[in-house]
Design a protein around this motif. Structure first.
Motif, mmCIF file in Angstrom:
data_model
loop_
_atom_site.group_PDB
_atom_site.id
_atom_site.type_symbol
_atom_site.label_atom_id
_atom_site.label_comp_id
_atom_site.label_asym_id
_atom_site.label_seq_id
_atom_site.Cartn_x
_atom_site.Cartn_y
_atom_site.Cartn_z
ATOM 1 N N LEU A 55 -0.120 5.204 -1.600
ATOM 2 C CA LEU A 55 -0.699 6.219 -0.723
ATOM 3 C C LEU A 55 0.191 7.454 -0.702
ATOM 4 O O LEU A 55 1.343 7.398 -0.299
ATOM 5 C CB LEU A 55 -0.864 5.657 0.691
ATOM 6 C CG LEU A 55 -1.801 4.449 0.811
ATOM 7 C CD1 LEU A 55 -1.893 3.977 2.253
ATOM 8 C CD2 LEU A 55 -3.189 4.771 0.254
ATOM 9 N N GLY A 57 -2.495 7.707 6.032
ATOM 10 C CA GLY A 57 -2.257 6.293 5.808
ATOM 11 C C GLY A 57 -1.387 5.648 6.867
ATOM 12 O O GLY A 57 -1.553 4.470 7.188
ATOM 13 N N ASP A 58 -0.456 6.432 7.453
ATOM 14 C CA ASP A 58 0.434 5.866 8.459
ATOM 15 C C ASP A 58 -0.277 5.611 9.789
ATOM 16 O O ASP A 58 0.279 4.948 10.670
ATOM 17 C CB ASP A 58 1.640 6.781 8.686
ATOM 18 C CG ASP A 58 1.246 8.190 9.107
ATOM 19 O OD1 ASP A 58 0.059 8.551 8.967
ATOM 20 O OD2 ASP A 58 2.120 8.944 9.575
ATOM 21 N N SER A 62 0.813 -1.213 0.000
ATOM 22 C CA SER A 62 0.000 0.000 0.000
ATOM 23 C C SER A 62 0.845 1.260 0.000
ATOM 24 O O SER A 62 0.416 2.310 -0.499
ATOM 25 C CB SER A 62 -0.931 0.007 1.219
ATOM 26 O OG SER A 62 -0.189 -0.092 2.433
ATOM 27 N N THR A 63 2.061 1.184 0.560
ATOM 28 C CA THR A 63 2.916 2.370 0.614
ATOM 29 C C THR A 63 3.331 2.837 -0.776
ATOM 30 O O THR A 63 3.761 3.978 -0.934
ATOM 31 C CB THR A 63 4.165 2.091 1.463
ATOM 32 O OG1 THR A 63 4.800 0.888 0.992
ATOM 33 C CG2 THR A 63 3.798 1.887 2.920
ATOM 34 N N ARG A 75 -5.699 0.130 5.446
ATOM 35 C CA ARG A 75 -5.041 0.671 4.247
ATOM 36 C C ARG A 75 -5.517 -0.060 2.996
ATOM 37 O O ARG A 75 -5.702 0.552 1.937
ATOM 38 C CB ARG A 75 -3.522 0.580 4.383
ATOM 39 C CG ARG A 75 -2.921 1.607 5.326
ATOM 40 C CD ARG A 75 -1.419 1.713 5.153
ATOM 41 N NE ARG A 75 -0.743 0.496 5.542
ATOM 42 C CZ ARG A 75 -0.323 0.219 6.771
ATOM 43 N NH1 ARG A 75 -0.556 1.083 7.750
ATOM 44 N NH2 ARG A 75 0.299 -0.910 7.046
ATOM 45 N N LEU A 120 -8.788 1.280 2.112
ATOM 46 C CA LEU A 120 -8.646 2.617 1.533
ATOM 47 C C LEU A 120 -8.298 2.526 0.047
ATOM 48 O O LEU A 120 -8.869 3.253 -0.784
ATOM 49 C CB LEU A 120 -7.570 3.406 2.282
ATOM 50 C CG LEU A 120 -7.167 4.752 1.683
ATOM 51 C CD1 LEU A 120 -8.385 5.670 1.548
ATOM 52 C CD2 LEU A 120 -6.088 5.418 2.532
ATOM 53 N N CYS A 145 -7.295 10.150 4.334
ATOM 54 C CA CYS A 145 -8.063 9.243 3.486
ATOM 55 C C CYS A 145 -8.950 10.023 2.523
ATOM 56 O O CYS A 145 -9.116 9.637 1.357
ATOM 57 C CB CYS A 145 -8.920 8.331 4.355
ATOM 58 S SG CYS A 145 -7.989 7.168 5.379
ATOM 59 N N GLU A 167 -6.887 11.192 -0.312
ATOM 60 C CA GLU A 167 -6.422 10.050 -1.100
ATOM 61 C C GLU A 167 -7.477 9.636 -2.119
ATOM 62 O O GLU A 167 -7.167 9.329 -3.274
ATOM 63 C CB GLU A 167 -6.104 8.877 -0.168
ATOM 64 C CG GLU A 167 -5.206 7.821 -0.773
ATOM 65 C CD GLU A 167 -3.770 8.282 -0.909
ATOM 66 O OE1 GLU A 167 -3.251 8.237 -2.050
ATOM 67 O OE2 GLU A 167 -3.159 8.694 0.093
#
Length: 510
Positions: A109, A153-154, A105-106, A161, A164, A114, A117
């Protein structure tokens, strides 16, 4: 763009690809993909199964135009999406045709919340505000992100995540979806929800995965297996038989030291078609008797009250743990829904975070320094833990403060770890597959040789055989293992006890 239904949604023709060897400008590594060829009609559902390093993520990126544009290499063959060649087209020019959800996911994002995003790609498409707000509201509701809307996200759990990313995908609403390990990190209910979303007849879907899930039965019309860069298609029965007798085999059945994990009921029609009873109970597995060692260390958590502050509107998270215990030599599971607090508890158990009340003791001593030196912690995301240029350096770091181990002994242990976990000593972790980086994490834990290990979703992006071997090697050292997983099949086969987190409480499943 209106396209005739006779035009394939995705067409790959004779694709071969080799990554560039950056140490030599004109040299390439051996091919990752070799003569991959398939066609998928509009509305088709395809699943591609393969072990780590088989080329799944590479093919996913080629189909969506990310390779070779962002990853240098030599490519032959062609890809067409809805009758139009990808050619040198930038991925963002086809965003209304095809969406890609990466396993990590990183990679995707980029915004600070969110809300941003989800809205970001819609703004890039020039969508008017009213339409954007409608799509935002629908996707947030469908993926249950109302409480996380202002969170970054973190701040999210791995499952949150993943939801999302699916909310972003739903908001874009492209007809073709390419999803790399999309079911990883999701709990059982959200896996069902994702499958329901993918089943819409208008959507063309390609799922890449390291192992099959029972809930997939009858939902994909094209099954394929990928190994050593080659792709072969077959029926569901043929593909499952092939992998179950090869790299995808489950651990063998056994009699003792087993646990039955509560499973969701199987619909009657599925039970009839598979010949199974309406309630599944996975067969248990046992490690060989030589792995069952006398308990010499005990880890206890008593009367814990844990609080985790979120900067977002989701507010403060609370978790209560009246009693948890783990002895060396046993493997215990921790299960629970996404965002329930599993990783939060693991951090407290390992001495990385401090509880509001209660105690965590190792061998009867309450000492955070002792905890950190007694527990090996395999984070859910390997990139939060791996930071050195080569595998050799990453593994050797385990001995950097050990005055009692000579350099030549340390080197022998590093090479032994590479052999056990199938790693190349001079490989660069940042360019390795996700599954290989998970094996590197496990190799570090093995070298630390601590009495306890916390493994946060170690089975993600691994085959059952790889995940089982990973745990088995650590068990052979006599370590007590806390294993966090959403895969009940995996848990039921290797764990002797189970704890569950639900509604802010962690309790043992009896």
């Amino acid at each position: 763009m209106d396209v005739s239904l006779s035009v394939p949604a995705v067409e790959a023709r004779d694709i071969s690809f080799s990554y560039q060897d950056y140490s030599h400008a004109s040299r390439y590594f051996p091919p990752v993909l070799t003569h991959v060829d398939f066609s998928l009609p509009q509305g088709g559902k395809m699943v591609v199964l393969g072990p780590p390093d088989s080329g799944k993520s590479t093919l996913a990126r080629i189909l969506t135009g990310c390779i070779p544009r962002y990853f240098s290499g030599y490519m032959e063959g062609s890809v067409s999406i809805l009758g139009r060649s990808m050619g040198d087209a930038a991925p963002w020019t086809r965003v209304e045709d095809i969406s890609y959800v990466a396993h990590e996911s990183t990679e995707e994002l980029v915004a600070t919340s969110c809300r941003d995003e989800i809205v970001f790609p819609l703004e890039s498409l020039g969508m008017d505000n009213r339409a954007m707000e409608e799509r935002l509201a629908a996707s947030v509701k469908d993926w249950s992100l109302e409480q996380q809307l202002d969170a970054g996200g973190d701040e999210l759990s791995g499952g949150e995540r993943r939801r999302l990313l699916m909310a972003v995908t739903q908001a874009i609403d492209a007809p073709i979806l390419v999803l790399d390990e999309p079911f990883d990190d999701l709990d059982g209910s959200w896996r069902e929800k994702l499958l329901e979303y993918l089943n819409h007849p208008r959507r063309t879907v390609i799922v890449f995965a390291s192992r099959p899930l029972d809930i997939w039965h009858g939902h994909f019309d094209t099954w394929a297996v990928m190994d050593k860069g080659c792709l072969e298609t077959g029926t569901e029965k043929e593909i499952l038989y092939r992998i179950s007798h090869g790299w995808g085999a489950l651990p063998p059945s056994g009699q003792s030291r087993s646990v039955t994990v509560p499973m969701e009921p199987v619909p009657d029609d599925e039970a009839a078609s598979t010949g199974e009873s309406s309630t599944k109970k996975s067969p248990a597995v046992n490690f060989p008797a030589s792995h069952v060692l006398k308990a010499t260390h005990v880890l206890n958590a008593t009367g814990l009250s844990i609080r985790h502050e979120r900067a977002s509107s989701a507010g403060t998270f609370h978790l209560s743990v009246s009693d948890f215990h783990l002895s060396s030599g046993e493997t215990v599971a921790l299960i629970g829904d996404n965002g329930a607090g599993k990783s939060t508890f693991c951090r407290v158990l390992a001495g990385l975070d401090v509880p509001v009340a209660g105690s965590v003791m190792c061998d009867g001593r309450q000492d955070s320094a002792l905890l950190r030196g007694s527990i090996g912690y395999m984070f859910q995301n390997p990139d939060h833990q791996i930071f050195l240029p080569t595998v050799r350096e990453e593994l050797a770091w385990s001995f950097s403060r050990r005055k009692d181990i000579r350099p030549e002994t340390a080197e022998e242990k590093v090479l032994r770890a590479c052999s056990l976990f199938r790693l190349e000593a001079e490989a660069t972790p940042s360019t390795m597959s996700y599954g290989a980086r998970k094996r590197l994490q496990a190799a570090v834990c093995w070298l630390l040789d601590r009495p306890f290990h916390v493994l946060d979703e170690p089975d993600a992006a691994l085959t059952y055989a790889d995940a089982f071997c990973l745990v088995q090697v650590l068990r052979e050292q006599g370590a007590g293992i806390l294993l966090v997983s959403h895969d009940r099949e995996f848990v039921s086969r290797i764990c002797s006890r189970v704890y569950r987190v639900a509604d802010g409480v962690l309790e043992e499943v009896v």
